[in-house]
Design an enzyme around this catalytic site. Sequence first.
Site, PDB file in Angstrom:
ATOM      1  CE1 TYR A  54      18.295 105.527 -25.237  1.00  0.00           C
ATOM      2  CE2 TYR A  54      16.675 103.988 -25.131  1.00  0.00           C
ATOM      3  CZ  TYR A  54      17.239 104.946 -25.826  1.00  0.00           C
ATOM      4  OH  TYR A  54      16.778 105.125 -27.001  1.00  0.00           O
ATOM      5  CD  GLU A  55      15.119 101.165 -16.689  1.00  0.00           C
ATOM      6  OE1 GLU A  55      14.386 102.005 -15.874  1.00  0.00           O
ATOM      7  OE2 GLU A  55      14.740 100.261 -17.325  1.00  0.00           O
ATOM      8  CG  LEU A  56      21.068 100.109 -20.280  1.00  0.00           C
ATOM      9  CD1 LEU A  56      20.874  98.646 -20.686  1.00  0.00           C
ATOM     10  CD2 LEU A  56      19.974 100.867 -20.754  1.00  0.00           C
ATOM     11  CB  THR A  86      21.751 102.708 -12.877  1.00  0.00           C
ATOM     12  OG1 THR A  86      21.887 101.723 -14.106  1.00  0.00           O
ATOM     13  CG2 THR A  86      20.301 102.898 -12.765  1.00  0.00           C
TER      14      THR A  86
END
Lengths: 258, 258, 304, 304
Positions: A54-56, A86
């Site tokens: 997940y990008e976060l 990230t």
Amino acid sequence: MATDTAEYTLSELMVTAAAREIADGEVVFVGMRLPLLGFLLAKRTHAPDAVGVYELGIVRDTPAPEPILTMGDLPNLFRAKWLSDTSDVMGLLQNGTVDVSFIGGAQVDRFGNLNTSYIMNSGKIATRLPGSGGACDLAGLAGRHIIIMAHEKHRFVSKVDYITSPGYGNGAGWREKSGLPGGGPSAVITSSGIMKFDPVSKEMLLVSIHPGVTLRNILDNTGWPLKTADTLEETPVPTEHELKMLRELDPDGYWTGR
Amino acid sequence: MATDTAEYTLSELMVTAAAREIADGEVVFVGMRLPLLGFLLAKRTHAPDAVGVYELGIVRDTPAPEPILTMGDLPNLFRAKWLSDTSDVMGLLQNGTVDVSFIGGAQVDRFGNLNTSYIMNSGKIATRLPGSGGACDLAGLAGRHIIIMAHEKHRFVSKVDYITSPGYGNGAGWREKSGLPGGGPSAVITSSGIMKFDPVSKEMLLVSIHPGVTLRNILDNTGWPLKTADTLEETPVPTEHELKMLRELDPDGYWTGR
Amino acid sequence: MAPASKLMSLSEAIKQYVPDGAEAVMGTSLETLIPFAAGHEIIRQRKKNLTLIGPISDILFDMLIGAGCVRKTRAAWIGNVITGSSYNFRRAAEEGTLETEDHSNLTISMALKAGAMGVPFMPAFTALGSDLYKTNQSLKKITCPFTGILLTAVSAINPDVAIIHAQRSDEYGNAHLWGNLGVTREACLSSRHIIITAEEIVSPYVIESDPNRVITPGFRVNAVVHVPWGAHPSPVPGYYNRDHDAFIEYRNDSKTPEVFEKWLRLRVDNIKNSDDYLRLLGKERISKLKLRKQMISEPVNYGY
Amino acid sequence: MAPASKLMSLSEAIKQYVPDGAEAVMGTSLETLIPFAAGHEIIRQRKKNLTLIGPISDILFDMLIGAGCVRKTRAAWIGNVITGSSYNFRRAAEEGTLETEDHSNLTISMALKAGAMGVPFMPAFTALGSDLYKTNQSLKKITCPFTGILLTAVSAINPDVAIIHAQRSDEYGNAHLWGNLGVTREACLSSRHIIITAEEIVSPYVIESDPNRVITPGFRVNAVVHVPWGAHPSPVPGYYNRDHDAFIEYRNDSKTPEVFEKWLRLRVDNIKNSDDYLRLLGKERISKLKLRKQMISEPVNYGY
């Protein structure tokens, strides 16, 4: 467009079809909203060993213990495999570790380019959309990516007003010329059917129609003469097991609109 | 060379002189061995608010609670202010946050270039030294840097065989032309005296002689005609307080050779 | 849902993931957590033509060079931190049997960062004006496309294998590592394979209780090996202090090829496992290195 | 040895470190730890001509734009994550009163990373082939000096101020932050000033018990503000869950400039402090957001 049946909603069909695009063991870069649900469904059904990135800054290989609406909801951090930056997870994407990603879109064209930035009207901004988020990165860098969106004529346009997330540009050889390392879009899952891309011309190709939808209906809702595969299939409906899992993941129907 | 007196060793004098180059509140990038001790001494005496940045990924603003021989000794991690990546602390160096750094060296030349890589002999490698470590980075990027080394003729050469850590290259304007953002060497502290650099020509300039050392002795041990400042000072000896602190930091005299 | 365990013996891990000719990154936390046990196993298996990658290495690289395992180094500093130069490295470099690519700590960290990020280079201001350019083909001068100013481009390094010593790991390669991190995070992300040696093997639940402490995603790890005291004589935060005496002894034991051969036999070849190693080290020394002062981290909550 | 405390009121911190025209990076953990309370104080002080920098912002940027504080955004996505587009942003961008620089999450993270590393750009493969090049002057095409292949160079961003919400901080700016980190580490290192808002102010001893958990060196932090629930309605690991309803309500409360004005008055301008804010939120809602399931991190030891 097909109407909802008693058994499942269109959104449920879309999410199920999306989930089926994930093979077991694959590394999946998970986008927000519907893609998030598609990944979680795959994990719960045929792809238990898929890994979610997940990008976060999250990597996890088990579904969150409670339904989540955003990837930053605390259950998605609970017993995660990795909480990080990230730039670290973007590194995984850019260095070839990610097999597949999912992207939603507001506007798509015949070569799978996505626009989530600007809808133009005679040279002026008609609608300002939220922008790329990670979508441009996912479309450019993942091994392949899958597009999920509503099938409506104003969304399916011959050429997008703005390429937020590159598909195949203007066709064969464009990605290579542009210097994009990732493979490009492999499927477009809409509220009406499933499209793939011609391996040579890179043009979108209808391969599957959802139950209750007609070919005419799809063609009318596509802003260019959409090509169709030699044999058109009917999209398999969600199984009972898939529906049960999906409803556990989205118990209030927030995303799947029950 | 001066011999050790009963009161202090040459190494103790060097470390004390080095420590005095640090102003209170400065951010100091601390190198290994003698520089490490110099920083710790400054913290314990006149520069209690100096912040130490260590290349292995440590920031701390208190001395380690026990004597340490390397910056990675566990007491140096204990109650550190930040434990992090090398690239993070190198970022602090490169983005201008670091005021001053300390470097030891095997060979130095009249413009303060340091060699810790190769001693050559008629085109062949005579001695392979360990290399840069962080020294090249510190010399290039810190606001200023201070060199600490033994004053011996084979170490003080007109031109180093290999520039590991750039000083002023071949003189005025060289650093700017090379693209180096940091200020360059501000002092050379040796076993015999202290040198600074001419603000215009960037050539090394003797400014201070250690007690018991003669000018003749220094000139004889320098491989080029060393220029001297208009008024030569005698290096102030360590105070009792400095010696007491220093001996707490290096109780076995590992670095300061008692 | 039940992935395969990656637990194996040290000998098996080195056999599988460090073939002759491999590029291996080690010693990524600089002076702490140096994977000495893994290095000794590489020596026991007499691997050949390795390329060793790392920032400072503190005698580990010197041992491997002395044992004849190494063709090339890509490092910032090779020596013995508290005694200076190291002898095997000097001998090999001076005799011309070792190829060296001269880095700084910043260039090696940028090379690995580039590998981790999947880009072919990273920019930096270091090395400009230095002779590192003469002895390192991984550096080139570039100008910034925005400002026109001069920079060093550092070419990416993607090692075949990262060998990382961590405090604790589960059997799937999810490992907690704490203390200074050095270039460990980028070394893991840039490498094709990863071997974790760990002081303790713990349940996944322990690891999942603190996902920020995980050094790299476990799904990319290939081998997990339980090696207590596996970083001795370097220090391991939470486990043991640096054994300074060992570094000083090693200086003497590596001064000539002859004494080094003896050292190799006694300290490496004759050692079959951690127990052997610790027995040779001796109880007194072990107990001297143990932590005497504790500092336990304040807990945090990852609930929902 | 006794540095000055950096504790101050939120109003003082914003007054000192967010002048009109400032470039501020906020929302650096993406969907978690968004500094809403600090954003609301910026609105109360009706700062003008700000440039907002961040990856996705999740309605915070929309609020600031609606309040007339913003001249320009440099962001990857501006909207409401669970409802889609956000209205103030749309209105301002469509009317042409807001300048936008279009990033992706990777380009914004590389821009801040370049700032953190002190280099003028960072290379990436993203954005190639996209129209981000048309609406972002911070992107240029370059070729790799080693391989000759095409890359995107992302120009460095060095914000005037980073506004970071953390779980706990000491009064000197040493703060523990856990959960997903987003671009927080690089945002802090790249910014000229740093404001930390924290759920709790703790003694330095608590922070020093776990230096790996510190988000950025405290000596670079300028202001520390105690703001319980300071990230609501976004989630804070260890403290409270995401308040989905608030995001849905905001969608409705921002549909027209008129309803948004009412919302601003009620939810921002009339709020004097955390107590006011929590009173308005109501006990029931607060208790619904609290953690119901705990997961306490396994301790580690930093002794010697």
